[in-house]
Design a protein around this motif. Structure first.
Motif, PDB file in Angstrom:
ATOM      1  N   CYS A  37       0.838  -1.199   0.000  1.00 19.12           N
ATOM      2  CA  CYS A  37       0.000   0.000   0.000  1.00 19.12           C
ATOM      3  C   CYS A  37       0.876   1.254   0.000  1.00 19.12           C
ATOM      4  O   CYS A  37       1.984   1.266   0.538  1.00 19.12           O
ATOM      5  N   LYS A  38       0.323   2.340  -0.577  1.00 19.41           N
ATOM      6  CA  LYS A  38       0.995   3.634  -0.519  1.00 19.41           C
ATOM      7  C   LYS A  38       0.516   4.445   0.691  1.00 19.41           C
ATOM      8  O   LYS A  38       1.086   5.476   1.024  1.00 19.41           O
ATOM      9  N   GLY A  39      -0.548   3.976   1.341  1.00 21.75           N
ATOM     10  CA  GLY A  39      -1.037   4.630   2.548  1.00 21.75           C
ATOM     11  C   GLY A  39      -2.231   5.522   2.341  1.00 21.75           C
ATOM     12  O   GLY A  39      -2.865   5.950   3.307  1.00 21.75           O
ATOM     13  N   LYS A  40      -2.577   5.822   1.089  1.00 19.98           N
ATOM     14  CA  LYS A  40      -3.684   6.738   0.799  1.00 19.98           C
ATOM     15  C   LYS A  40      -4.928   6.020   0.281  1.00 19.98           C
ATOM     16  O   LYS A  40      -5.975   6.650   0.092  1.00 19.98           O
ATOM     17  N   GLU A  41      -4.819   4.729   0.040  1.00 16.04           N
ATOM     18  CA  GLU A  41      -5.956   3.979  -0.495  1.00 16.04           C
ATOM     19  C   GLU A  41      -7.112   3.942   0.509  1.00 16.04           C
ATOM     20  O   GLU A  41      -6.907   3.995   1.721  1.00 16.04           O
ATOM     21  N   SER A  42      -8.337   3.822  -0.013  1.00 14.86           N
ATOM     22  CA  SER A  42      -9.518   3.756   0.864  1.00 14.86           C
ATOM     23  C   SER A  42      -9.753   2.355   1.390  1.00 14.86           C
ATOM     24  O   SER A  42     -10.262   2.174   2.501  1.00 14.86           O
ATOM     25  N   LEU A  43      -9.402   1.340   0.593  1.00 16.08           N
ATOM     26  CA  LEU A  43      -9.628  -0.047   0.969  1.00 16.08           C
ATOM     27  C   LEU A  43      -8.334  -0.835   0.853  1.00 16.08           C
ATOM     28  O   LEU A  43      -7.518  -0.584  -0.059  1.00 16.08           O
ATOM     29  N   LEU A  44      -8.152  -1.819   1.732  1.00 16.49           N
ATOM     30  CA  LEU A  44      -6.936  -2.617   1.692  1.00 16.49           C
ATOM     31  C   LEU A  44      -6.807  -3.362   0.374  1.00 16.49           C
ATOM     32  O   LEU A  44      -5.698  -3.503  -0.181  1.00 16.49           O
ATOM     33  N   LEU A  45      -7.939  -3.855  -0.180  1.00 16.63           N
ATOM     34  CA  LEU A  45      -7.870  -4.624  -1.420  1.00 16.63           C
ATOM     35  C   LEU A  45      -7.686  -3.740  -2.646  1.00 16.63           C
ATOM     36  O   LEU A  45      -7.600  -4.247  -3.782  1.00 16.63           O
ATOM     37  N   ASP A  46      -7.633  -2.421  -2.461  1.00 16.20           N
ATOM     38  CA  ASP A  46      -7.243  -1.520  -3.549  1.00 16.20           C
ATOM     39  C   ASP A  46      -5.727  -1.436  -3.680  1.00 16.20           C
ATOM     40  O   ASP A  46      -5.202  -0.908  -4.666  1.00 16.20           O
ATOM     41  N   CYS A  47      -5.003  -1.930  -2.661  1.00 18.06           N
ATOM     42  CA  CYS A  47      -3.538  -1.842  -2.667  1.00 18.06           C
ATOM     43  C   CYS A  47      -2.931  -2.883  -3.608  1.00 18.06           C
ATOM     44  O   CYS A  47      -3.511  -3.947  -3.846  1.00 18.06           O
TER      45      CYS A  47
END
Length: 563
Positions: A139-149
């Motif tokens: 993750c980059k840390g700015k995603e809304s959902l973990l599965l978007d990483c």
């Protein structure tokens, strides 16, 4: 929240993230469904489901539940802590510590509606029983959902025991206290639907305040008072919740709630707000204090800090041992500081704090209640010091009077009568509280309460005089030469006119009674002999407020001596 956990579990959707309420919905047969779950059920069919009437209890609203869907925190203390588990092929998999970093944690905390990550460690919340997630999160840390990483193949083939990652997120900043001069004091507001709204409650203000202070990391509750009436969010809590959003809520017109928390120090496991084990906030966690590092002057500051009276008892192990760390400094308060953390500290002289030495403190109750207009501190109209002024207390039951008499140290209740109806502070008590501020507030106009307690009369004085000089001070008290005349005088403060004094002689049936003249009476004894030796006491009796009252002096021990 217990019912919502069951719903998310049955749908295999993780944990509840948020809960809100909608309009009345009926099931087509004139009623609504009411659920009562323990929270451990696998299906709502295992809960207590019963039909209700529209408008009955909480059944007039239906619930909107948002579940976390693809990630959850398991075995934690609340919604914002636990072992990280990710949904994989319709089952839940724990995540290895090596495959999860701070940026991944930021996304998980955000997805669950919590604040920033506070702790991230393998094995922090135990091991999962199922499989382990087979990817490494990037993750980059700015995603809304973990599965978007993004993810990548794992660098490690196995995840050793003790490495299932545990995460503690800070509580979300959706609650605040405003207007009190501190982040831990003021009117309670909740960020709801894009704006800050006033929080109010009907009967469980103390429980709501406990949750607010806990959520904000502000120690224990010092005081709870009603604020202005406004359209806001009505909240009902049990007091054990870790977040205000775990409580029940609805929109309603209610007085706002003003809460003052202790902020940096708290008393734990005591009988009320003014007793318990001393714990100090240290690096966002609470630490007990060793008895050797804490003295009477430190205790005076703590009692003042938590809004109580002077220290009454100070002892190691008085309220058990804390489960966490021990404060690593020695306090050096002068006794006049307002806050414990204003005091100087020094390095501890002792390297360890032995079991049984976590300091426990009992403070006396604050002088925030009084009885006025009755000619005695134990009789009159009840007033409470509230928001900088004394206000009338309104109540309509005997239990409030019992708490007032107990708090003032005035014995038991003799009578409780309604006074004039006036705008004041409405109160409801169970009757076993040690102080009025432990009771619940009511938010409508009630008649003021006039209370008379059993210890209405002050304790009379007793003393011995001898016009001939035959009395002198001995080792055990006054001594009298045989053959000399003497006088025993009873007197009391000028509370009420009239009354009488009964002089009793311990060890015999000898008594004398005289009316009180100018609040005193003199009992004359001629020619002292051995029959006069013994213990004397004065009992003052008076008929006041349509009741008989009495108060007894200390004992006067007289010795007869000489030839």
């Amino acid at each position: 929240m217990r019912e919502n956990k069951v719903v998310c579990r049955e749908l295999d959707c993780g944990n509840p993230v948020s809960v809100s309420r909608g309009h009345l919905i009926e099931d087509g047969r004139g009623g609504v469904r009411l659920l009562r779950c323990s929270g451990d059920e696998s299906s709502i069919r295992q809960c207590d489901i019963r039909r209700g009437r529209p408008g009955f209890c909480d059944g007039e609203y239906y619930h909107h539940v948002t579940c976390s869907e693809s990630v959850r925190l398991v075995n934690g203390a609340g919604l914002c802590s636990g072992r990280v588990e990710v949904k994989s092929n319709q089952s839940w998999a724990s995540v290895c510590e090596a495959d999860f970093d701070r940026q991944d944690a930021e996304v998980v905390c955000r997805e669950l509606g919590c604040g920033a990550p506070a702790a991230l460690q393998g094995g922090l919340y135990g091991e999962g029983e199922g499989q382990t997630w087979d990817k490494e999160f990037q993750c980059k840390g700015k995603e809304s959902l973990l599965l978007d990483c993004d993810t990548s193949d794992r660098k490690h083939n196995t995840c050793l025991p003790g490495n299932a990652v545990g995460l503690t997120c800070s509580e979300p900043d959706d609650v605040r206290l405003v207007g009190g001069g501190s982040r831990c004091a003021g009117g309670v507001e909740w960020y709801d639907q894009g704006e800050w709204r006033t929080v109010g409650t009907l009967s469980d203000a103390k429980a709501v305040a406990a949750v607010v202070c806990r959520q904000m990391g502000c120690g224990s509750t010092v005081s709870v008072l009603p604020g202005n009436t406004t359209r806001g969010i009505r909240v009902s809590c049990s007091g054990s919740e870790s977040l205000l959003r775990e409580c029940r809520r609805m929109h309603d017109l209610l007085p706002g709630l003003t809460v003052i928390c202790s902020e940096s120090v708290r008393l734990v496991d005591g009988a009320g707000l003014c007793s318990g084990r001393v714990e100090v906030k240290s690096n966002q966690s609470w630490a007990s204090v060793c008895e050797a590092d804490f003295d009477r002057q430190d205790a005076e500051v703590v009692c003042r800090d938590v809004g109580c009276g002077a220290p009454a008892a100070l002892q190691g192990g008085l309220y058990g041992e804390g489960e966490g760390q021990t404060w690593d400094k020695e306090f050096q308060c002068k006794g006049k500081e307002s806050l414990l953390l204003d005091c100087d500290t020094s390095d501890r002289k002792h390297n360890t704090c032995l079991p049984g030495n976590a300091v426990g403190l009992t403070c006396s109750e604050p002088d925030d209640v009084r009885l006025v207009g009755g000619g005695s501190r134990c009789a009159g109209g009840v007033e409470w010091y509230y928001q900088g002024e004394w206000r009338t207390v309104g109540a309509d039951d005997w239990d409030v009077a019992a708490v007032v008499c107990r708090q003032l140290g005035c014995g038991s209740t003799v009578s409780a009568l309604p006074g004039n109806t006036t705008r004041g502070v409405g109160v409801y008590c169970d009757g076993d509280e040690s102080a009025l501020r432990e009771c619940r507030r009511r938010y409508y106009l009630l008649p003021g309460l006039t209370v008379i307690c059993s210890d209405l009369l002050v304790q009379p004085d007793i003393f011995l005089t001898d016009p001939m000089g035959g009395v002198f001070r001995g080792h055990q008290g006054p001594e009298m030469f045989r053959g000399y005349n003497f006088t025993i005088t009873c007197s009391t403060q000028p509370q009420y006119p009239g009354g009488s004094f009964l002089l009793t002689f311990t060890g015999s049936n000898r008594t004398q009674t005289q009316p009180a003249v100018n609040h005193s009476a003199a009992f004359l004894f001629p020619a002292a002999d051995d029959s006069h030796q013994g213990n004397y006491s004065c009992v003052y009796d008076n008929y006041v407020f349509s009741h008989n009252f009495s108060s007894e002096s200390e004992l006067l021990s007289l010795t007869i001596t000489g030839n």
